[in-house]
Scaffold this active site. Structure first.
Site, short mmCIF file in Angstrom:
data_model
loop_
_atom_site.label_atom_id
_atom_site.label_comp_id
_atom_site.label_asym_id
_atom_site.label_seq_id
_atom_site.Cartn_x
_atom_site.Cartn_y
_atom_site.Cartn_z
N TYR A 51 0.90 -1.32 0.04
CA TYR A 51 0.24 0.18 -0.37
C TYR A 51 0.55 0.98 0.07
O TYR A 51 2.19 1.55 0.65
CB TYR A 51 -0.48 -0.05 1.41
N ASP A 59 -6.74 13.92 -25.34
CA ASP A 59 -6.24 12.35 -24.27
C ASP A 59 -5.59 12.23 -26.10
O ASP A 59 -6.50 11.27 -26.49
CB ASP A 59 -7.61 11.61 -24.33
N GLU A 84 -0.93 5.07 -0.36
CA GLU A 84 -1.30 6.44 -0.42
C GLU A 84 -0.52 7.12 -0.76
O GLU A 84 0.29 7.78 0.60
CB GLU A 84 -2.85 6.23 0.26
N LYS A 128 -2.25 0.28 -25.21
CA LYS A 128 -2.22 0.57 -26.85
C LYS A 128 -0.80 0.50 -27.75
O LYS A 128 0.24 -0.39 -27.46
CB LYS A 128 -3.39 1.55 -26.50
N ARG A 174 -1.75 -2.43 -18.74
CA ARG A 174 -2.85 -1.10 -19.08
C ARG A 174 -3.28 -0.62 -17.81
O ARG A 174 -2.55 -1.20 -16.37
CB ARG A 174 -4.21 -2.61 -18.10
N THR A 210 -3.31 6.00 -21.89
CA THR A 210 -3.45 4.79 -21.17
C THR A 210 -1.79 4.02 -21.34
O THR A 210 -1.47 5.32 -22.56
CB THR A 210 -4.49 4.30 -21.88
N1 DSN Z 1 -11.48 0.72 -25.32
C1 DSN Z 1 -10.90 1.97 -26.05
C2 DSN Z 1 -10.56 1.70 -27.27
O1 DSN Z 1 -10.38 0.08 -27.59
O2 DSN Z 1 -10.12 2.38 -27.81
C3 DSN Z 1 -10.75 3.08 -25.04
O3 DSN Z 1 -10.54 3.43 -23.77
#
Ligand code: DSN
Length: 414
Positions: free
Chosen positions: A54, A199, A56, A228, A234, A225
Site C-alpha cells: 500500500y 487524450d 497512498e 495501446k 493496462r 493509457t
Molecule cells: N477501449 C479503448 C479503445 O478500444 O479505444 C478506449 O478506452
C-alpha cells in the site's frame, strides 16, 4: 509458451483460462486498435511482490511506512515518462484511461462547466461526453464533428467554442484516423479562456517513438493509457504543466483513487524504459507504414475507408457500404478466421452501437510481432475474403488456415 508452473499446481481452472488466452493471442491476428503485446519484462514486473504494498500518497509523502522501493519505482516511471514526452509534471497513478480523464476534469472543472469534445460517432471516446458516463452527469459536454472528408474544420470549432463558452476544449479520440492540429486547438481554447486538454491514449506510442508530433507542449493537460501503442501494462497517466501539478495530484489521490497499483507502476517504468530505446522509434514508424499498407490494400479491394484514410495506427471501414453487412456480422466472420477486430460506429451512424455500420482495424499488435507489408497484404486479403464470405463455413475455414499458418511464423512469447 510462458511458464505458469506454480499456478498450474494451485489453480488449474485459472491456469486453463490463462493458457487459452495465451494460445488465442499467439494463433490469431490481433487487430483491435487499442491492444498490443507487452514484453516479458513488463509481464514479469506485473507479477512481482510490489502488488502487496500500500503506498497512498506520492514519493516522499506517503501515508504508510516501508516505501523505499515503491518510491524508487514510482520515480523511475515518472522520470522516464517526463523524458519520453518532455512533460513538466507526470502522475503515473491512474488505474486506467477513464479515471485519468475523470481526475483531469475534476482538477480543473466545477460541476456544470462546459466541455467541448469530439462527438463519439466521429471518433471521440466514451469519457469525452457519452451520456451514460459519470463525467457527462457532472459536466456539460458539447460535441464537435468531423467534415465529410474526415478533417476538422477549425473555423467551425472556433465558432462553436465562442458560442458554447467551454471551460475545457478537449482533443483526442479512440476511432479517428487523422492527425489533429494541436496548435489550432490550443489557440481556440486560449481565445475563449478555456483549458486545453488532449487524450492521446491511442497514439502515445507513436508520439513516444517520434512518428507523430508531440501534443504535450501545446496542451495544459495530456492524458493517456499506457497500453495501446505505448505497449505497457493496462493503466493510465496524466502529464501536465507544473502550474496544474498540485491540482492533478490531488484529484487522482485522494480525489478519486486510494492506493496506487505499484506492480503496474513498475511495469509502466519498464515499458517507458523500452520506449526510450532506439528500436521503439523503428517500431512506431513501422506501425504507420503497416496502417498505410492496410488502407491501400483494403481500398484496392473496394473497401470504403472512413475519414479520408489513415495517418495513425488504424483504419475505420464502413462495412455496410463496402460489403453489405453490418459491423457485428463482420466482427463475427473475422473472429471465425482468427482475426480479432471490433465493430465500430461511423460518423452519425444510422445504426446502433451494438450493431453499427463500421469496423475499426488496427496494426500495433501485429507490428510488435514483426509483421510488415508482405504480411499485412496477406491479412488484408483474408479480411476482404472473410467479409465477402456470406458466412460460408468452408470459405471461412480455408481463410482461417492461412491466418494460423502466418501467425506460426511470427511467435509472440514462444
Ligand atoms: N477501449 C479503448 C479503445 O478500444 O479505444 C478506449 O478506452
Amino acid at each position: 509458451m510462458l511458464k505458469h508452473d506454480i499456478l498450474k499446481k494451485s489453480d488449474k481452472e485459472v491456469q486453463a483460462a490463462v493458457l487459452g488466452e495465451e494460445k488465442r493471442q499467439e494463433e490469431g491476428v490481433e487487430m483491435i486498435a487499442s491492444e498490443n503485446y507487452v514484453s516479458q519484462a513488463v509481464l514479469e514486473a506485473l507479477g512481482t511482490v510490489l502488488t502487496n504494498k500500500y503506498s497512498e500518497g506520492y514519493p516522499g509523502r506517503r501515508y504508510y511506512g516501508g516505501q523505499v522501493f515503491t518510491d524508487a519505482v514510482e520515480m523511475l516511471a515518472i522520470n522516464r515518462a517526463k523524458k519520453l514526452f518532455g512533460a513538466e509534471h507526470v502522475n503515473v497513478q491512474p488505474h486506467a484511461g477513464a479515471p485519468a480523464n475523470l481526475a483531469a476534469y475534476a482538477a480543473i472543472l466545477n460541476p456544470g462547466d462546459t466541455v467541448l469534445g469530439m462527438d463519439l460517432s466521429h471518433g471521440g471516446h466514451l469519457t469525452h461526453g457519452h451520456p451514460l458516463t459519470l463525467p457527462a452527469k457532472i459536466y456539460r459536454f458539447v460535441g464537435y464533428k468531423t467534415e465529410a472528408d474526415g478533417t476538422i474544420d477549425y473555423k467551425k470549432l472556433e465558432a462553436l467554442a465562442k458560442k458554447e463558452k467551454p471551460k475545457l476544449v478537449l482533443a483526442g479520440f479512440s476511432s479517428y484516423t487523422r492527425q489533429l492540429d494541436y496548435a489550432k486547438i490550443a489557440a481556440i481554447a486560449k481565445k475563449v479562456g478555456a483549458y486545453a486538454m488532449m487524450d492521446m491514449a491511442h497514439i502515445a506510442g507513436l508520439v513516444a517513438g517520434k512518428a507523430l508530433p508531440n501534443p504535450v507542449p501545446y496542451f495544459d493537460i495530456v492524458t493517456t493509457t499506457t497500453h495501446k501503442t505505448l505497449r505497457g501494462p493496462r493503466g493510465g497517466m496524466i502529464l501536465c504543466r507544473e502550474a496544474l501539478a498540485k491540482a492533478i495530484d490531488r484529484a487522482v489521490f485522494p480525489g478519486l483513487q486510494g492506493g496506487p497499483l505499484m506492480n503496474t507502476i513498475a511495469a509502466k517504468a519498464v515499458a517507458f524504459g523500452e520506449a526510450l530505446r532506439p528500436e521503439f522509434k523503428q517500431y512506431a514508424k513501422q506501425i504507420l507504414k503497416n496502417a498505410k499498407t492496410l488502407e491501400k490494400e483494403m481500398r484496392k479491394r473496394g473497401a470504403h475507408v472512413m475519414f479520408g484514410g489513415t495517418e495513425n495506427h488504424m483504419i475505420v471501414v464502413d462495412v455496410v457500404k463496402s460489403y453489405g453487412i453490418a459491423g457485428k456480422e463482420a466482427e463475427q466472420y473475422l473472429d471465425a478466421v482468427g482475426i480479432t477486430i471490433n465493430k465500430n460506429v461511423i460518423p452519425d451512424d444510422p445504426r446502433g452501437p451494438m450493431d453499427p455500420s463500421g469496423v475499426r482495424i488496427g496494426v500495433p499488435a501485429l507490428t510488435t510481432r514483426g509483421m510488415k507489408a508482405p504480411e499485412v497484404k496477406v491479412i488484408a486479403g483474408c479480411i476482404d475474403e472473410a467479409l465477402r464470405s456470406a458466412g460460408n463455413r468452408k470459405v471461412l475455414k480455408d481463410i482461417e488456415k492461412s491466418v494460423r499458418k502466418l501467425c506460426k511464423q511470427f511467435p509472440v512469447y514462444r
